[in-house]
Design an enzyme around this catalytic site. Sequence first.
Site, PDB file in Angstrom:
ATOM      1  N   GLU A 187      36.686  31.030  37.586  1.00  0.00           N
ATOM      2  CA  GLU A 187      36.373  31.751  36.352  1.00  0.00           C
ATOM      3  C   GLU A 187      34.865  31.706  36.061  1.00  0.00           C
ATOM      4  OE1 GLU A 187      37.653  33.879  34.642  1.00  0.00           O
ATOM      5  OE2 GLU A 187      36.789  33.787  32.645  1.00  0.00           O
ATOM      6  N   LYS A 211      32.564  35.034  35.687  1.00  0.00           N
ATOM      7  CA  LYS A 211      31.759  35.311  34.485  1.00  0.00           C
ATOM      8  C   LYS A 211      30.314  35.604  34.867  1.00  0.00           C
ATOM      9  CE  LYS A 211      34.074  36.051  32.027  1.00  0.00           C
ATOM     10  NZ  LYS A 211      35.464  35.977  32.189  1.00  0.00           N
ATOM     11  N   ARG A 259      34.796  49.356  25.709  1.00  0.00           N
ATOM     12  CA  ARG A 259      35.824  49.462  26.750  1.00  0.00           C
ATOM     13  C   ARG A 259      35.247  49.875  28.104  1.00  0.00           C
ATOM     14  NH1 ARG A 259      40.901  49.558  24.680  1.00  0.00           N
ATOM     15  NH2 ARG A 259      41.643  50.556  26.566  1.00  0.00           N
ATOM     16  N   ASN A 297      43.461  60.146  28.620  1.00  0.00           N
ATOM     17  CA  ASN A 297      43.343  58.849  29.306  1.00  0.00           C
ATOM     18  C   ASN A 297      44.517  58.761  30.274  1.00  0.00           C
ATOM     19  OD1 ASN A 297      41.303  58.258  27.559  1.00  0.00           O
ATOM     20  ND2 ASN A 297      42.373  56.622  26.466  1.00  0.00           N
ATOM     21  N   GLY A 298      44.277  58.288  31.483  1.00  0.00           N
ATOM     22  CA  GLY A 298      45.380  58.137  32.438  1.00  0.00           C
ATOM     23  C   GLY A 298      45.122  58.964  33.681  1.00  0.00           C
ATOM     24  N   LYS A 316      36.901  47.442  29.939  1.00  0.00           N
ATOM     25  CA  LYS A 316      37.602  46.341  29.272  1.00  0.00           C
ATOM     26  C   LYS A 316      39.063  46.291  29.668  1.00  0.00           C
ATOM     27  CE  LYS A 316      38.150  42.881  26.552  1.00  0.00           C
ATOM     28  NZ  LYS A 316      37.788  41.597  27.173  1.00  0.00           N
ATOM     29  N   TRP A 368      35.675  57.035  31.894  1.00  0.00           N
ATOM     30  CA  TRP A 368      35.360  56.090  32.969  1.00  0.00           C
ATOM     31  C   TRP A 368      35.915  56.748  34.228  1.00  0.00           C
ATOM     32  CZ3 TRP A 368      37.777  52.729  36.544  1.00  0.00           C
ATOM     33  CH2 TRP A 368      36.987  51.638  36.970  1.00  0.00           C
ATOM     34  N   GLU A 389      29.942  39.082  36.697  1.00  0.00           N
ATOM     35  CA  GLU A 389      30.200  40.350  36.018  1.00  0.00           C
ATOM     36  C   GLU A 389      29.156  40.725  34.979  1.00  0.00           C
ATOM     37  OE1 GLU A 389      34.038  40.460  34.127  1.00  0.00           O
ATOM     38  OE2 GLU A 389      33.851  38.415  33.438  1.00  0.00           O
ATOM     39  N   CYS A 410      38.707  54.696  29.663  1.00  0.00           N
ATOM     40  CA  CYS A 410      38.511  55.867  28.812  1.00  0.00           C
ATOM     41  C   CYS A 410      38.972  55.603  27.373  1.00  0.00           C
ATOM     42  CB  CYS A 410      39.321  57.039  29.356  1.00  0.00           C
ATOM     43  SG  CYS A 410      38.914  57.430  31.053  1.00  0.00           S
ATOM     44  N   HIS A 453      34.489  23.680  54.691  1.00  0.00           N
ATOM     45  CA  HIS A 453      35.159  24.433  55.760  1.00  0.00           C
ATOM     46  C   HIS A 453      34.451  25.754  56.040  1.00  0.00           C
ATOM     47  CE1 HIS A 453      38.482  21.613  55.953  1.00  0.00           C
ATOM     48  NE2 HIS A 453      38.373  21.544  54.636  1.00  0.00           N
TER      49      HIS A 453
END
Length: 608
Positions: free
Chosen positions: A481, A485, A27, A100-101, A603, A74, A488, A2, A504
């Site tokens: 990583e 990438k 964000r 926000n929160g 973000k 969000w 996402e 948010c 395995h």
Amino acid sequence: MCGIVAYIGNREATPILLEGLKRLEYRGYDSAGLAVVNGGLKVCRAVGRVSVLEERVEGDGGFTGTLGLAHTRWATHGSVTEANAHPHHDERNGIALVHNGIIENYAALKTYLQERGHVFKSETDTEVLTRLIGELYDGDLESAVQAALREVTGAYAIAVICEREPDSLVVARKGSPLIVGIGSDEYIIASDPSAIVAHAAQALTLEDYNVVKVTREGFRSSTLDNIPLTPKVQQLELDLEQIELGSYSHYMQKEIFEQPNALRNTLRGRLDRAEGRVVLGGVSAFAKEIVKARRFILTAQGTALHSAMIGEYLLEDLAKVPTECEYASEFRYRNPIIEDGTVVVAVSQSGETADTLSALHEAHERGALALGVVNVVGSTIARETDAGIYLRVGPEIGVASTKAFTGQVAVLTLLAMFVARRRFMSPDDCADLIRELEAIPGKIETILAGAERIREVTEKHIERENWLFLGRGYNYPVAMEGALKLKEISYIHAEGMPAAEMKHGPIALINDGMPAVFLANRGRQYDKVMSNISEVKSRGGHIIAVATEGDQNIRSLADDVLYVPECPECLSPMLTVVPLQLMAYYAAVARGHDVDKPRNLAKSVTVE
Ligand code: F6R
């Protein structure tokens, strides 16, 4: 996640609020809203992009006035609907609030308010806080906010306006960032400096439990119990150019290409080649504890976890200190054993990740020395650690983290060298490694110069829905990583794992032409990686190898080779990750995705 923007001054608030929201779009959000006070309170909310809100507000024509607030949401409590979007308002007193929160005790407060006749229009915890302020309002917004927040548990950054008080804006913070930007005769409040930098050079950063009443003439800071505080005004360490796209198509692309200079900034002033030592001003006050550490615990999430995993190798390999690396979200809840001499290092770009912050608190409470490896100056993790080392890579706006990753690896390398040199590494060995480290930015430039070939190789496989990324040692976290990438931003399923692990189980996935990206640069396990490549190739996988320049041998095994310059193995992740970042970027562009606003992602993840 948010985002908050609020304005009080002498200019029209709406264009400033909308511009601020656009700067916060990176964000991640799913709905947006705006409110202004001009005679009465006017509120508009919309699901989807800020542009949808903008159209509605402009179409209405009535959103005039010099006091207002706005939000990008969000979803956490309640689905993505117009009713759940902020601002929420209390019609009785004409109060509007953005938040926000998370308000943890919202259920009990909601029952209390319902008993007093409040009818809720959304499923959110934020509406509960708005109505609580309305319930406690007695002609003074600042007092009502203080009183309401005394009843609340959870995390918040809020901005509140009231139609009965057209000359004031009240903001408050606990656990979620909020900044008051100071312009000339105007104030722009935001949860992120990128929304205020165009209007203000100075800012006041709120501390937890601060309530600030802002008028056109100035501001007053106090505690929840109305004890006055002396505000600390600071220069904003950000300029507009750093957050503009310039000639790039996307922030992610810009940030990948910024890495050479970003790393030069990370290293600047921290390498003393003549003396063969590393200088880390941010942790020097705790040098003794750090050097004598019996154990390091590195904790983080996502991309930052992958750099922390490389940090584990670095600290054990160079500094020879037992080190563990763990998801912050798991570490926090498994009753970890913290012995004397433990140093916990929280790695985070934003410095606001809720999981990482809780892990840090847990370790700190159990007696560990807490260090931060953080990018955002003054962020919560930066402030709540005993000491830290900033990345200095500049603002990272692309949701997919790139330059922060290489910055984190560089800082963890410095930390390992700092400890190693004070334990047993000779000045000459340290000076040699410093020389190699200084050469890394130039080597990344060489890789970036070959970006076009990386695009071509990626586009060959653009229809494939499953990819593997495989590496060993220092390059196992790089494989993780690379897979993250790709997932996402291009929404292609990818798995990253140690190259040896593949046989395995995951080897069963390999079918004809499946892209398998191998980190196959020269190093201690080169021959073993070659065997793993053969295993995949003989089952029909298409091998894309990231290899060391000059390695002709690999051509006989790999279908495509992407070369990176030679460097010591312990520094190689900063090079080998770059082709993987570019592959993810080009795959997302080729698939037509919005690279900087990937679906469902935010973000900075400020909820656990
Ligand atoms: C991936 C990404 C995330 C973050 C993670 C931690 O590209 O950006 O996985 O790395 O959410 O965020 P920070 O580093 O801000 O703690």
